[in-house]
Write a protein that holds these residues in place. Structure first.
Motif, mmCIF file in Angstrom:
data_model
loop_
_atom_site.group_PDB
_atom_site.id
_atom_site.type_symbol
_atom_site.label_atom_id
_atom_site.label_comp_id
_atom_site.label_asym_id
_atom_site.label_seq_id
_atom_site.Cartn_x
_atom_site.Cartn_y
_atom_site.Cartn_z
ATOM 1 N N HIS A 15 26.650 45.318 40.287
ATOM 2 C CA HIS A 15 26.859 43.549 41.003
ATOM 3 C C HIS A 15 27.413 42.875 40.676
ATOM 4 O O HIS A 15 28.536 41.807 41.556
ATOM 5 N N ASN A 45 31.338 43.867 41.329
ATOM 6 C CA ASN A 45 32.155 44.039 42.511
ATOM 7 C C ASN A 45 32.363 42.273 42.819
ATOM 8 O O ASN A 45 32.722 42.243 43.761
ATOM 9 N N GLU A 103 35.873 41.166 44.449
ATOM 10 C CA GLU A 103 35.752 40.122 45.328
ATOM 11 C C GLU A 103 37.050 38.784 44.781
ATOM 12 O O GLU A 103 37.874 38.785 45.520
#
Length: 97
Positions: free
Chosen positions: A87, A90, A94
């Motif tokens: 998480h 990721n 972004e």
């Protein structure tokens, strides 16, 4: 997770940050771009000058992540922690975009 269970050596979860290489005609151009990159938060940015005088400005993010997961085949973290790392990585991806 399945690959980790089969691992016999050391396993490291690694996320590499964004890097953009820009070839500049003049040193002043590279210096301007470097200032903009640093002011924009890309603190690992830098300028290199090659033997032939080629000037390259590298815009580098600081969004890296490197965490050991196993040592000599022994898992050091929980599956929940690995999911957390994915998480976080990721989110960093972004931010890179």
């Amino acid at each position: 997770i399945a690959a980790l269970e089969k691992a016999t050596g050391d396993v490291v979860f690694k996320f590499e940050p964004f890097v953009l290489h820009v070839l500049c005609q003049e040193l002043q151009d590279a210096q301007l771009l470097h200032s903009v990159a640093i002011d924009s938060g890309f603190r690992n940015s830098g300028i290199t000058i090659g033997r032939g005088g080629k000037i390259t400005m590298a815009v580098r993010s600081t969004h890296c992540l490197e965490v050991p997961l196993s040592h000599k085949g022994r898992l050091l973290v929980s599956e929940e922690y690995i999911e957390f790392l994915v998480h976080v990585a990721n989110q960093k991806m972004e931010e890179n975009m």
